[in-house]
Design a protein around this motif. Structure first.
Motif, PDB file in Angstrom:
ATOM      1  N   ASP A   5      62.635  39.675   7.958  1.00 54.69           N
ATOM      2  CA  ASP A   5      62.095  40.929   8.476  1.00 54.69           C
ATOM      3  C   ASP A   5      60.918  40.705   9.422  1.00 54.69           C
ATOM      4  O   ASP A   5      60.590  41.599  10.207  1.00 54.69           O
ATOM      5  CB  ASP A   5      61.650  41.828   7.317  1.00 54.69           C
ATOM      6  CG  ASP A   5      62.820  42.499   6.627  1.00 54.69           C
ATOM      7  OD1 ASP A   5      63.882  42.628   7.278  1.00 54.69           O
ATOM      8  OD2 ASP A   5      62.698  42.869   5.444  1.00 54.69           O
ATOM      9  N   THR A  59      64.334  47.930   7.671  1.00 55.77           N
ATOM     10  CA  THR A  59      64.845  47.048   6.620  1.00 55.77           C
ATOM     11  C   THR A  59      66.367  46.954   6.703  1.00 55.77           C
ATOM     12  O   THR A  59      67.042  47.879   7.160  1.00 55.77           O
ATOM     13  CB  THR A  59      64.437  47.565   5.235  1.00 55.77           C
ATOM     14  OG1 THR A  59      64.889  48.919   5.096  1.00 55.77           O
ATOM     15  CG2 THR A  59      62.921  47.519   5.077  1.00 55.77           C
ATOM     16  N   ARG A  60      66.899  45.826   6.266  1.00 55.39           N
ATOM     17  CA  ARG A  60      68.343  45.604   6.221  1.00 55.39           C
ATOM     18  C   ARG A  60      68.771  45.357   4.775  1.00 55.39           C
ATOM     19  O   ARG A  60      67.950  45.034   3.908  1.00 55.39           O
ATOM     20  CB  ARG A  60      68.736  44.409   7.092  1.00 55.39           C
ATOM     21  CG  ARG A  60      68.394  44.539   8.572  1.00 55.39           C
ATOM     22  CD  ARG A  60      69.198  45.666   9.223  1.00 55.39           C
ATOM     23  NE  ARG A  60      69.078  45.675  10.676  1.00 55.39           N
ATOM     24  CZ  ARG A  60      68.090  46.253  11.345  1.00 55.39           C
ATOM     25  NH1 ARG A  60      67.121  46.861  10.684  1.00 55.39           N
ATOM     26  NH2 ARG A  60      68.062  46.233  12.664  1.00 55.39           N
ATOM     27  N   GLU A  61      70.071  45.490   4.526  1.00 54.19           N
ATOM     28  CA  GLU A  61      70.561  45.359   3.162  1.00 54.19           C
ATOM     29  C   GLU A  61      70.443  43.943   2.642  1.00 54.19           C
ATOM     30  O   GLU A  61      70.197  43.713   1.454  1.00 54.19           O
ATOM     31  CB  GLU A  61      72.022  45.820   3.095  1.00 54.19           C
ATOM     32  CG  GLU A  61      72.205  47.305   3.381  1.00 54.19           C
ATOM     33  CD  GLU A  61      73.656  47.732   3.304  1.00 54.19           C
ATOM     34  OE1 GLU A  61      74.523  46.843   3.085  1.00 54.19           O
ATOM     35  OE2 GLU A  61      73.927  48.939   3.453  1.00 54.19           O
ATOM     36  N   THR A  62      70.642  42.954   3.503  1.00 57.10           N
ATOM     37  CA  THR A  62      70.610  41.557   3.074  1.00 57.10           C
ATOM     38  C   THR A  62      69.727  40.760   4.024  1.00 57.10           C
ATOM     39  O   THR A  62      69.525  41.149   5.186  1.00 57.10           O
ATOM     40  CB  THR A  62      72.028  40.950   3.077  1.00 57.10           C
ATOM     41  OG1 THR A  62      72.523  40.939   4.428  1.00 57.10           O
ATOM     42  CG2 THR A  62      72.960  41.747   2.182  1.00 57.10           C
ATOM     43  N   ALA A  92      71.567  39.958   7.242  1.00 56.61           N
ATOM     44  CA  ALA A  92      71.615  41.060   8.200  1.00 56.61           C
ATOM     45  C   ALA A  92      70.294  41.178   8.957  1.00 56.61           C
ATOM     46  O   ALA A  92      70.265  41.436  10.165  1.00 56.61           O
ATOM     47  CB  ALA A  92      71.932  42.375   7.475  1.00 56.61           C
ATOM     48  N   GLN A 122      56.537  49.873   7.148  1.00 51.01           N
ATOM     49  CA  GLN A 122      57.877  49.306   7.280  1.00 51.01           C
ATOM     50  C   GLN A 122      57.849  48.170   8.295  1.00 51.01           C
ATOM     51  O   GLN A 122      57.022  48.181   9.214  1.00 51.01           O
ATOM     52  CB  GLN A 122      58.875  50.369   7.764  1.00 51.01           C
ATOM     53  CG  GLN A 122      59.020  51.562   6.853  1.00 51.01           C
ATOM     54  CD  GLN A 122      60.065  52.518   7.403  1.00 51.01           C
ATOM     55  OE1 GLN A 122      61.253  52.248   7.380  1.00 51.01           O
ATOM     56  NE2 GLN A 122      59.593  53.640   7.913  1.00 51.01           N
TER      57      GLN A 122
END
Length: 572
Positions: free
Chosen positions: A460, A497-500, A503, A492
């Motif tokens: 991230d 944000t991403r799921e994994t 990603a 943020q």
């Protein structure tokens, strides 16, 4: 200059000289003032264009050029043209050679308004500015109105000329703008000999065009960050003094050194490698693998602070020096882990900055290799934002300036952090920020540990070029710090944000647009520049620190104040 001034008046009369009150030549005088206002604008535009290539490099050559432009554009031409316009009207009033044509002279004799009368008398037959202000006669306009017009109009014009100059010197120090506005002040003072009514109408035309003049200067734009960040060319070293041949011939050669006693060539030790720089804090030096110091029960553990795949961090007490420390223990260390911990010790020992965690020792504990570090009582930035909400612009500015200084100190020692994120910034109870976890920091030349194929950093908060596999650089550290500041302001990561993690890594590698930047922050523009996908276009940490500290100073806040304050948890 008189001929040029009369030509300027004729042009102004042609451009805008309606035959209505207060008179065609009175309108033409204001038009001439508008044309004179273009000279400071032109000077600021030329300076802005030059800075596109020079940035903030202010050597003797650029200072001379900027000073010459300001002198000509803000003093010489405006003053001489204003004085020339006044002399043209005085010559027309007295019957001398004015430089105007016969048809133009005939219209000067017309009477348009009761308060103006004959134009050539109104514009050329009265007192000058100095006499009107200090020796008023009661003729013409009232004295109070003269004060407002002859002092207020130039003061307002000066304000916008200063804004033009500051716009030309954007993304740099503001003091060079004096090259424009100080000559303009001199022009106003030197114009005290201009006829008062002529001066009033010149300033009435000058003011609106000085306001509009900010637009073309702004359209030129500031110099790009790549030019501002470009290092200055090193000055050539002076050649050493060489005596003339005659003097060399007369100088006796130095006597040979005395022979060494008991000299044995086989006893000379080989040259040692240069020792790494050490931390300013007391304690044994970080030893290389294979020659570690034994802990020997010196560090008594108090409580566990955190744990992860790499190992465990403990709060401990140094029984020899009677101080609290942090033990970072790697469980079941292999050769790579040992080298990584040694690298972290070297990196931290090389950096001496009050906002970087300090390393004291590298020891062998019963359950693994331990890095002994400064103990910081506080909470991570991530926990602060999670529990108390985003920071305001003042706190975020202080955090950015402080961490930029800490990272710049690390970069000056050739050390990259490569994993800057909210959980690696600790805020102590006094609200001061500290940068921790140099565990994946790498010094220049330490390349063998980058061939593992592992992704370095947190997805991230990883810079686009690092996500694509390029080598980390100070610019990628600067990107990660800007992403952390964006998180502190919005709660943020800048890309969302991403799921994994994969990603998030793919989003970084594709340089996806920043969707979660703080919308109403005073730092928005600097964040956008610092999060540019191209490392060459990002401002350096030094430039960021200068910009943020300048903003804090303008809002009346110090850069070294607390980021935030909170009450630490009570230990039971």
């Amino acid at each position: 200059m008189g001929g040029l001034a009369s030509s300027l008046l004729s042009l102004a009369h042609t451009l805008f000289g309606p035959g209505i009150c207060p008179g065609d030549w009175v309108w033409a005088t204001s038009t001439a003032g508008a044309l004179i206002a273009l000279f400071p604008v032109l000077g600021s535009v030329v300076i802005a264009i030059i800075r596109k290539g020079t940035g903030n490099r202010y050597d003797m050559t650029t200072l001379s050029i900027f000073g010459g432009i300001g002198l000509v554009a803000a003093l010489v031409f405006p003053w001489l043209l204003s004085l020339g316009v006044s002399e043209t009207y005085r010559a027309a009033f007295s019957g001398g050679a004015s430089g105007l044509s016969g048809a133009e002279m005939s219209t000067l004799d017309k009477d348009f308004c009761s308060w103006v009368g004959v134009q050539k008398e109104y514009l050329g037959g009265g007192q000058n500015v100095y006499e009107t202000l200090f020796y008023p006669t009661g003729q013409g306009l009232s004295y109070g109105l003269y004060l407002v017009l002859l002092l207020g109009l130039p003061a307002a014009s000066l304000l916008f000329v200063m804004l033009q100059a500051r716009t030309a010197f954007r993304r740099g120090p503001k003091w060079p703008s004096r090259f424009i506005w100080i000559p303009f002040v001199a022009m106003f003072l030197f114009s005290a000999g201009v006829e008062a009514n002529t001066a009033v109408h010149l300033w009435l035309g000058f003011l609106p065009f000085s306001v509009l003049g900010i637009i073309p200067v702004a359209l030129v734009g500031p110099p790009p960050w790549s030019v501002i960040n470009r290092p200055e060319r090193p000055r050539p070293e002076p050649e050493p003094y060489r005596p003339p041949p005659s003097q060399v011939a007369q100088t006796p050669p130095p006597p040979p050194p005395p022979p060494l006693k008991n000299y044995n060539p086989t006893s000379v030790a080989p040259a040692a490698e240069p020792a790494p720089l050490l931390a300013a804090a007391p304690g044994p030096i970080p030893a290389p693998p294979g020659s570690r110091n034994a802990g020997g029960g010196r560090y008594r553990r108090i409580k566990q602070l955190g744990a992860g795949g790499f190992g465990t961090v403990w709060q401990a007490h140094d029984t020899q020096l009677n101080r609290t420390v942090a033990l970072k223990i790697a469980h079941a260390p292999d050769r790579d882990t040992e080298e990584r911990m040694q690298r972290e010790a070297r990196a931290l020992a090389a950096v001496s900055h009050p906002n970087c965690v300090r390393v004291y020792d590298l020891v062998e504990e019963n359950d693994g290799l331990a890095l002994v570090m400064e103990y910081l009582e506080g909470r991570p930035l991530a926990a602060i934002v999670d529990g108390h909400g985003p920071l305001d612009d003042i706190a975020a500015g202080r955090l950015w300036a402080t961490m930029a200084g800490a990272l710049a100190a690390a970069h000056a020692k050739g050390v990259l952090h490569r994993d800057i994120k909210p959980s690696n910034i600790i805020l102590d109870p006094g609200g001061l920020a500290h940068l921790i976890d140099f565990g994946i920091a790498r010094s220049k030349g330490d390349s063998k540990l980058t061939a593992t194929g592992m992704m370095i950093g947190t997805p991230d908060f990883v810079a686009p070029e690092t996500a694509m596999g390029s080598q980390a650089s100070p610019a990628s550290d600067a990107w990660q710090l800007a992403a952390t500041i964006s998180y502190a302001l919005s709660g943020q990561p800048p890309r969302g944000t991403r799921e994994t993690p994969m990603a998030a890594l793919m989003a970084a590698a594709r340089s996806e647009p920043m969707s979660c930047l703080p919308a109403r922050s005073a730092h928005s523009r600097l964040l956008i520049a610092s999060l540019d996908a191209d490392p060459r276009r990002r401002p350096t940490l030094t430039a960021v620190r200068r910009e943020v500290e300048g903003w804090l100073s303008r809002v009346g806040k110090s850069a070294d104040g607390p980021v935030t304050q909170f009450v630490p948890r009570q230990t039971r």
